[in-house]
Structures are given as structure tokens and as C-alpha cells.
Design a protein around this motif. Structure first.
Motif, PDB file in Angstrom:
ATOM      1  N   LEU A   2       4.236   4.472  -1.631  1.00 34.10           N
ATOM      2  CA  LEU A   2       3.698   5.096  -0.625  1.00 34.10           C
ATOM      3  C   LEU A   2       2.475   5.785  -0.688  1.00 34.10           C
ATOM      4  N   GLN A   3       2.390   6.942  -1.571  1.00 32.05           N
ATOM      5  CA  GLN A   3       1.124   7.528  -1.844  1.00 32.05           C
ATOM      6  C   GLN A   3       0.131   6.609  -2.309  1.00 32.05           C
ATOM      7  N   ALA A   4       0.445   5.705  -3.083  1.00 31.82           N
ATOM      8  CA  ALA A   4      -0.618   4.862  -3.637  1.00 31.82           C
ATOM      9  C   ALA A   4      -0.993   3.870  -2.682  1.00 31.82           C
ATOM     10  N   GLU A   5      -0.288   3.550  -1.449  1.00 34.58           N
ATOM     11  CA  GLU A   5      -0.831   2.704  -0.467  1.00 34.58           C
ATOM     12  C   GLU A   5      -1.726   3.514   0.416  1.00 34.58           C
ATOM     13  N   SER A   6      -1.680   4.777   0.634  1.00 35.53           N
ATOM     14  CA  SER A   6      -2.543   5.496   1.448  1.00 35.53           C
ATOM     15  C   SER A   6      -3.858   5.917   0.536  1.00 35.53           C
ATOM     16  N   VAL A   7      -4.205   5.774  -0.457  1.00 37.67           N
ATOM     17  CA  VAL A   7      -5.393   6.197  -1.425  1.00 37.67           C
ATOM     18  C   VAL A   7      -5.892   4.938  -2.127  1.00 37.67           C
ATOM     19  N   GLU A  58      -1.550   9.961   6.538  1.00 34.63           N
ATOM     20  CA  GLU A  58      -1.417  11.041   7.184  1.00 34.63           C
ATOM     21  C   GLU A  58      -0.797  12.257   6.200  1.00 34.63           C
ATOM     22  N   GLU A  59      -0.526  11.992   5.101  1.00 27.61           N
ATOM     23  CA  GLU A  59       0.248  13.115   4.249  1.00 27.61           C
ATOM     24  C   GLU A  59      -0.564  13.138   2.898  1.00 27.61           C
ATOM     25  N   VAL A  76      -5.323  14.794  -2.976  1.00 29.61           N
ATOM     26  CA  VAL A  76      -6.137  14.060  -2.180  1.00 29.61           C
ATOM     27  C   VAL A  76      -5.832  14.476  -0.838  1.00 29.61           C
ATOM     28  N   ALA A  77      -6.193  15.391  -0.195  1.00 32.44           N
ATOM     29  CA  ALA A  77      -5.597  15.832   1.281  1.00 32.44           C
ATOM     30  C   ALA A  77      -5.789  14.536   2.089  1.00 32.44           C
ATOM     31  N   GLU A  97       2.759  11.564  -7.428  1.00 30.68           N
ATOM     32  CA  GLU A  97       3.856  12.516  -7.581  1.00 30.68           C
ATOM     33  C   GLU A  97       5.235  11.635  -7.099  1.00 30.68           C
ATOM     34  N   ASP A  98       4.928  10.974  -6.046  1.00 30.29           N
ATOM     35  CA  ASP A  98       6.215  10.303  -5.733  1.00 30.29           C
ATOM     36  C   ASP A  98       6.727   9.055  -6.407  1.00 30.29           C
ATOM     37  N   GLY A  99       5.864   8.984  -7.709  1.00 31.42           N
ATOM     38  CA  GLY A  99       6.348   7.721  -8.452  1.00 31.42           C
ATOM     39  C   GLY A  99       5.520   6.353  -8.228  1.00 31.42           C
ATOM     40  N   SER A 100       4.892   6.246  -7.295  1.00 28.93           N
ATOM     41  CA  SER A 100       4.125   5.109  -7.039  1.00 28.93           C
ATOM     42  C   SER A 100       3.006   4.925  -7.807  1.00 28.93           C
ATOM     43  N   THR A 101       2.668   3.664  -8.227  1.00 29.68           N
ATOM     44  CA  THR A 101       1.415   3.558  -8.789  1.00 29.68           C
ATOM     45  C   THR A 101       0.359   2.488  -8.233  1.00 29.68           C
TER      46      THR A 101
END
Length: 193
Positions: free
Chosen positions: A44-49, A77-78, A118-119, A155-159
Motif C-alpha cells: 500500500l505505501q509502496a504503491e503510492s511512492v 493520500e496518506e 514522505v508526506a 513501515e507497513d511492511g510493503s516493499t
């Protein structure tokens, strides 16, 4: 069967049925698509960055270390936080570094507590003389034109993996704060990453 036993049985049957219905109503609803993705370890975090213009400073194995740079862009958005990185094909020791002013007025590099944040809707630059991905214990020479795969861990474990070309670069000769977080016994030159 006595009347008391019959009455007790009649009273218990609806109670058991009510308890079963109540437990069913309390059960968690089916997870949303996003919750299911988190449970399955989706990126999820990796998909947004994303990272634009990534590159790694050319270095020899004798130099022992180099660094990776680029611009991290969070289109989600996060907020997203990168907590670690790896570059398995060239090193088994990679850290997220920042550059700070030392007590003696010189700039020092040290591991960045908490990683790179990364905001949402913003970017975070990794550049010589500032935040960067430090690659230590090089196992081979990195010649200009080569490409290296680097994996970021959030931090959510995504890569997320990106490939960075190797480029020549001179400058940003900071020292390494070897005492920060228990790294080494003294400052050592980082070889001008």
C-alpha cells in the motif's frame, strides 16, 4: 419426561438460538479490499511512492561504500515512511542516512532515526550532502553505466524495487558519525559520495 424438564428444555432452546444469532451478528464483516490487501501484505505505501531520477555514485569495492539518490514522490493520500533499504547484489549493509552539522562545524553523516517520511502529495529529495541511501561493504566495483537494483521497505511492511544507473560524481565529502546508534568507534571518511 417431567413437566419441569420439558419447561427447562423449552426455555433453553430459544436462548441457545438467540446466543447463536447474537454471536453471528457480532462477527466481523468481510474485510474491505484495502483491509484484505493489508492482511495479505500488499504494497500500500509502496504503491503510492515512486522515485524519479535515481542514481548511484560510481565506486570501487576498495572504497567500500557508495550512496543512492533520487526524488521520492508520494502521490497517495496518506504519508509514507521508508524504514529500510537493501541492495543485495552489491552489499549486505544498507542504511538510510542524513547529514547534520557536527560539534566541530563539519558535516557528518549518520543513520536517520525513523527513516524517510514522505508526506501525502509531496516529495522527499535524496541528494549528496543531504538524506541518502548509504550502501556499505561493497562486494564489487560499480562502474559508470552499470545498473543496480535497490529495494525500499516501508513501515507497513510493503516493499518497492527500483533500478538506478551508476554515475561518476565528486563532492559532498562528509564524515560518518561512527558513534551514532553504535556504528563503529570513530568517524571515518565516506569517500565523497
Amino acid at each position: 419426561m417431567t413437566m419441569t424438564a420439558l419447561t427447562t428444555r423449552s426455555l433453553l432452546a430459544p436462548t441457545a438460538l438467540s446466543a447463536a444469532l447474537l454471536l453471528g451478528a457480532c462477527a466481523s464483516p468481510a474485510p474491505t479490499e484495502e483491509e484484505a490487501a493489508v492482511q495479505e501484505g500488499s504494497a500500500l505505501q509502496a504503491e503510492s511512492v515512486s522515485i524519479t531520477d535515481p542514481w548511484i555514485k560510481a565506486a570501487s569495492a576498495d572504497d567500500g561504500m557508495t550512496a543512492a539518490f533520487g526524488v521520492l514522490i508520494n502521490e497517495g493520500e496518506e504519508d509514507a515512511v521508508i524504514v529500510a533499504a537493501t541492495a543485495e547484489e552489491i552489499s549486505d549493509m544498507v542504511e538510510l542516512h542524513e547529514v547534520v552539522d557536527g560539534d566541530d562545524g563539519n558535516t557528518l553523516m549518520r543513520e536517520k532515526d525513523g527513516g524517510f517520511s514522505v508526506a501525502a502529495g509531496s516529495e522527499h529529495e535524496l541528494s549528496p550532502g543531504a538524506d541518502h541511501i548509504m550502501i556499505m561493504g561493497l562486494t564489487r566495483d560499480l562502474e559508470p553505466g552499470a545498473e543496480v537494483a535497490v529495494t525500499l521497505e516501508f513501515e507497513d511492511g510493503s516493499t518497492q524495487e527500483f533500478t538506478a544507473p551508476v554515475k561518476d560524481f565528486e563532492g559532498a565529502n562528509e564524515n560518518y558519525d561512527g558513534d551514532h546508534e553504535g556504528h563503529g568507534d570513530s568517524d571515518e571518511d565516506h569517500g565523497g559520495h
